[in-house]
Design a protein around this motif. Structure first.
Motif, mmCIF file in Angstrom:
data_model
loop_
_atom_site.group_PDB
_atom_site.id
_atom_site.type_symbol
_atom_site.label_atom_id
_atom_site.label_comp_id
_atom_site.label_asym_id
_atom_site.label_seq_id
_atom_site.Cartn_x
_atom_site.Cartn_y
_atom_site.Cartn_z
ATOM 1 N N TRP A 74 10.599 9.087 -0.588
ATOM 2 C CA TRP A 74 9.890 8.097 -1.352
ATOM 3 C C TRP A 74 9.544 6.920 -0.601
ATOM 4 O O TRP A 74 8.634 6.224 -0.688
ATOM 5 N N ALA A 75 10.656 6.263 0.144
ATOM 6 C CA ALA A 75 10.680 5.231 0.907
ATOM 7 C C ALA A 75 9.377 5.276 2.024
ATOM 8 O O ALA A 75 8.295 4.570 2.107
ATOM 9 N N VAL A 76 9.338 6.647 2.593
ATOM 10 C CA VAL A 76 8.193 6.640 3.587
ATOM 11 C C VAL A 76 6.821 6.624 2.923
ATOM 12 O O VAL A 76 5.952 5.908 3.326
ATOM 13 N N LYS A 77 6.761 7.175 1.873
ATOM 14 C CA LYS A 77 5.509 7.476 1.100
ATOM 15 C C LYS A 77 4.968 5.668 0.682
ATOM 16 O O LYS A 77 4.084 5.254 0.796
ATOM 17 N N ASN A 78 5.984 5.058 0.121
ATOM 18 C CA ASN A 78 5.916 3.660 -0.146
ATOM 19 C C ASN A 78 5.416 2.792 1.086
ATOM 20 O O ASN A 78 4.554 2.020 0.746
ATOM 21 N N VAL A 79 6.070 2.994 1.921
ATOM 22 C CA VAL A 79 5.444 2.187 3.272
ATOM 23 C C VAL A 79 3.898 2.499 3.718
ATOM 24 O O VAL A 79 3.280 1.878 4.018
ATOM 25 N N ASN A 80 3.803 3.838 3.487
ATOM 26 C CA ASN A 80 2.334 4.490 3.878
ATOM 27 C C ASN A 80 1.395 3.925 2.953
ATOM 28 O O ASN A 80 0.430 3.474 3.448
ATOM 29 N N ARG A 81 1.892 3.852 1.771
ATOM 30 C CA ARG A 81 0.689 3.191 0.892
ATOM 31 C C ARG A 81 0.748 1.662 1.128
ATOM 32 O O ARG A 81 -0.488 1.215 1.136
ATOM 33 N N ARG A 82 1.540 0.838 1.322
ATOM 34 C CA ARG A 82 1.516 -0.717 1.534
ATOM 35 C C ARG A 82 0.801 -0.729 2.930
ATOM 36 O O ARG A 82 -0.087 -1.718 2.932
ATOM 37 N N VAL A 83 0.902 0.134 3.945
ATOM 38 C CA VAL A 83 0.002 -0.137 5.296
ATOM 39 C C VAL A 83 -1.420 0.144 5.105
ATOM 40 O O VAL A 83 -2.261 -0.421 5.117
ATOM 41 N N TRP A 84 -1.472 1.212 4.144
ATOM 42 C CA TRP A 84 -2.935 1.781 3.751
ATOM 43 C C TRP A 84 -3.636 0.566 2.878
ATOM 44 O O TRP A 84 -4.894 0.155 3.340
ATOM 45 N N LYS A 85 -2.836 0.145 2.003
ATOM 46 C CA LYS A 85 -3.370 -0.994 1.292
ATOM 47 C C LYS A 85 -3.993 -2.391 2.127
ATOM 48 O O LYS A 85 -5.086 -2.972 1.892
ATOM 49 N N LYS A 86 -3.030 -2.752 2.957
ATOM 50 C CA LYS A 86 -3.273 -3.822 3.937
ATOM 51 C C LYS A 86 -4.271 -3.506 5.013
ATOM 52 O O LYS A 86 -5.018 -4.377 5.203
ATOM 53 N N LYS A 88 -6.950 -1.539 4.262
ATOM 54 C CA LYS A 88 -8.191 -1.439 3.396
ATOM 55 C C LYS A 88 -8.630 -3.144 3.149
ATOM 56 O O LYS A 88 -9.795 -3.363 3.093
ATOM 57 N N ALA A 89 -7.455 -3.717 2.827
ATOM 58 C CA ALA A 89 -7.780 -5.314 2.438
ATOM 59 C C ALA A 89 -8.498 -6.058 3.516
ATOM 60 O O ALA A 89 -9.235 -6.772 3.655
ATOM 61 N N VAL A 90 -7.957 -5.506 5.111
ATOM 62 C CA VAL A 90 -8.326 -6.316 5.963
ATOM 63 C C VAL A 90 -9.752 -5.733 6.477
ATOM 64 O O VAL A 90 -10.566 -6.561 6.799
ATOM 65 N N GLU A 91 -9.839 -4.375 6.256
ATOM 66 C CA GLU A 91 -11.276 -3.707 6.385
ATOM 67 C C GLU A 91 -12.274 -4.348 5.479
ATOM 68 O O GLU A 91 -13.614 -4.689 5.743
ATOM 69 N N LYS A 92 -11.780 -4.725 4.302
ATOM 70 C CA LYS A 92 -12.839 -5.385 3.323
ATOM 71 C C LYS A 92 -13.335 -6.786 3.642
ATOM 72 O O LYS A 92 -14.380 -7.466 3.392
ATOM 73 N N GLU A 93 -12.203 -7.501 4.297
ATOM 74 C CA GLU A 93 -12.530 -8.798 4.648
ATOM 75 C C GLU A 93 -13.502 -8.992 5.764
ATOM 76 O O GLU A 93 -14.259 -9.858 6.137
ATOM 77 N N MET A 94 -13.321 -7.825 6.880
ATOM 78 C CA MET A 94 -14.147 -7.983 7.705
ATOM 79 C C MET A 94 -15.509 -7.673 7.452
ATOM 80 O O MET A 94 -16.538 -7.931 8.330
ATOM 81 N N ILE A 95 -15.804 -7.139 6.512
ATOM 82 C CA ILE A 95 -17.238 -6.562 6.146
ATOM 83 C C ILE A 95 -17.952 -7.729 5.245
ATOM 84 O O ILE A 95 -17.886 -8.555 5.073
#
Length: 95
Positions: A74-86, A88-95
């Motif tokens: 559960w913890a690994v999935k949670n961390v992976n989701r947080r990293v993925w969201k960050k 994606k957010a950085v990617e959207k800011e760059m575009i």
């Protein structure tokens, strides 16, 4: 801490029902593993262990071991989701 105490109590109860000669160490055999987890993961593991003890006919030691594995996943999935969201957010800011 109350959750950890209840797990210790369940371990103590199960050892009493099997009529083993019990030392104080027997009640805490599986619990040192919990101390190596982060606080959030530990809470999740204790909650899962309690649920396993209530719902299935499983020994407390097995319940804690299984709960630790579930909580780590559960913890690994949670961390992976947080990293993925960050990312994606950085990617959207760059575009």
């Amino acid at each position: 801490m109350a959750l950890i105490f209840s797990i210790k109590y369940k371990l103590h109860q199960s050892n009493q029902t099997t009529k083993k000669i019990q030392t104080p160490m027997d009640a805490r055999i599986a619990l040192p593993e919990l101390m190596y987890l982060s606080p959030t993961t530990r809470e999740k593991a204790v909650a899962v262990a309690q649920e396993l003890l209530r719902s299935t006919n499983i020994s407390p030691r097995e319940a804690v071991s299984k709960a630790i594995l579930i909580a780590k996943n559960w913890a690994v999935k949670n961390v992976n989701r947080r990293v993925w969201k960050k990312l994606k957010a950085v990617e959207k800011e760059m575009i």
